[in-house]
Design a protein around this motif. Structure first.
Motif, mmCIF file in Angstrom:
data_model
loop_
_atom_site.group_PDB
_atom_site.id
_atom_site.type_symbol
_atom_site.label_atom_id
_atom_site.label_comp_id
_atom_site.label_asym_id
_atom_site.label_seq_id
_atom_site.Cartn_x
_atom_site.Cartn_y
_atom_site.Cartn_z
ATOM 1 N N ASN A 234 0.836 -1.203 0.000
ATOM 2 C CA ASN A 234 0.000 0.000 0.000
ATOM 3 C C ASN A 234 0.873 1.257 0.000
ATOM 4 O OD1 ASN A 234 -2.380 1.376 -0.075
ATOM 5 N ND2 ASN A 234 -2.841 1.136 2.089
ATOM 6 N N LYS B 131 1.086 4.110 -2.960
ATOM 7 C CA LYS B 131 0.882 5.540 -2.683
ATOM 8 C C LYS B 131 2.083 6.359 -3.137
ATOM 9 C CE LYS B 131 -2.462 5.097 1.041
ATOM 10 N NZ LYS B 131 -2.795 5.369 2.428
ATOM 11 N N ILE C 45 -5.077 1.086 -4.739
ATOM 12 C CA ILE C 45 -4.965 1.566 -3.358
ATOM 13 C C ILE C 45 -6.299 1.377 -2.638
ATOM 14 C CG2 ILE C 45 -4.684 3.636 -1.934
ATOM 15 C CD1 ILE C 45 -2.601 4.572 -4.075
#
Length: 73
Positions: A16, A20, A60
């Motif tokens: 994750n 990002k 995401i």
């Protein structure tokens, strides 16, 4: 036949964070584009960046929505 395995929490959060970071990099490149998109290559580049950001956002959201993810080959 492959057996699915559970995506470990540390891998989940690491992935994750990586997604990002990728989104931030693409967004930064998008923000540095010229305001006037007057050529086809500029337009195509902008569209590619927008598409890439949209795919990253989708990934995401998927990771944030589901804490347990099973992966199969």
């Amino acid at each position: 036949m492959s057996i699915p395995f559970q995506f470990k929490y540390y891998k989940h959060s690491e992935t994750n964070r990586g997604l990002k970071k990728q989104w931030e990099d693409v967004h930064h490149e998008f923000q540095t584009l010229s305001v006037i998109i007057d050529t086809i290559p500029k337009r195509l580049h902008k569209e590619r960046l927008e598409h890439e950001m949209k795919l990253l956002e989708k990934d995401i959201d998927l990771l944030e929505k589901h804490q347990v993810i099973y992966i199969a080959d």
